[in-house]
Design a protein around this motif. Structure first.
Motif, PDB file in Angstrom:
ATOM      1  N   UNK A  95      87.208  62.881  14.411  1.00 22.44           N
ATOM      2  CA  UNK A  95      86.295  64.324  14.187  1.00 22.44           C
ATOM      3  C   UNK A  95      85.357  63.880  15.400  1.00 22.44           C
ATOM      4  N   UNK A  96      85.401  62.280  15.553  1.00 23.87           N
ATOM      5  CA  UNK A  96      85.024  61.249  16.501  1.00 23.87           C
ATOM      6  C   UNK A  96      85.853  60.572  17.964  1.00 23.87           C
ATOM      7  N   UNK A  97      87.071  61.623  17.550  1.00 27.68           N
ATOM      8  CA  UNK A  97      87.694  61.395  18.973  1.00 27.68           C
ATOM      9  C   UNK A  97      87.454  62.559  19.990  1.00 27.68           C
ATOM     10  N   UNK A  98      88.271  61.397  20.754  1.00 22.69           N
ATOM     11  CA  UNK A  98      88.235  62.971  22.528  1.00 22.69           C
ATOM     12  C   UNK A  98      89.334  63.018  22.680  1.00 22.69           C
ATOM     13  N   UNK A  99      90.137  63.356  23.166  1.00 24.35           N
ATOM     14  CA  UNK A  99      91.664  63.996  24.120  1.00 24.35           C
ATOM     15  C   UNK A  99      91.364  64.394  24.986  1.00 24.35           C
ATOM     16  N   UNK A 100      91.528  64.285  26.048  1.00 21.98           N
ATOM     17  CA  UNK A 100      91.953  64.622  27.022  1.00 21.98           C
ATOM     18  C   UNK A 100      92.674  65.440  28.100  1.00 21.98           C
TER      19      UNK A 100
END
Length: 100
Positions: A95-100
Motif C-alpha cells: 500500500x505504501x509502494x508506487x509502481x511507475x
C-alpha cells in the motif's frame, strides 16, 4: 470458510496419511522439494493461458490454483512462516509502494 491455519492442518493430515513425512518416502517434504513443486504447479497453471487470454476449462484451472496453494501452505508450514501474517505485512508494505 476455512482459515489458512485450518487448511494447513488439513494439508498436513493428507501428507501424513500418504506417508510423505516418513523417512524413506519417495516424496520427502523438504523446503526445496516443496518450493520446486510450487513452481511446477504454477507452470501448469500458466498452461491454461498458453495461446489464449482466457482459460478454457475453469474447473481444471481451479484445480491448478488449489495445487499451488496447497504447496505454498505446506512450504510456509515447513519453514515455520505464519503465512497469514506474512500476507498482511506484504499488503501493508505494498500500500505504501508506487509502481511507475
Amino acid at each position: 470458510m476455512a482459515t489458512i491455519q485450518e487448511l494447513t492442518d488439513q494439508i498436513n493430515q493428507f501428507v501424513a496419511a500418504k506417508g510423505w513425512y516418513d523417512p524413506n518416502t519417495r516424496f520427502p517434504q523438504t523446503p526445496r522439494n516443496i518450493a520446486t513443486s510450487v513452481v511446477v504447479e504454477a507452470a501448469e497453471l500458466l498452461e491454461h493461458f498458453q495461446f489464449s487470454d482466457q482459460a478454457q476449462d475453469k474447473a481444471a484451472l481451479a484445480g491448478e490454483l488449489a495445487d499451488v496453494a496447497n504447496y505454498l501452505f505446506q512450504l510456509a508450514y515447513l519453514l515455520e512462516i505464519d503465512l497469514e501474517q506474512a500476507i498482511q505485512a506484504k499488503l501493508k508494505l505494498n500500500y505504501d509502494r508506487s509502481w511507475e
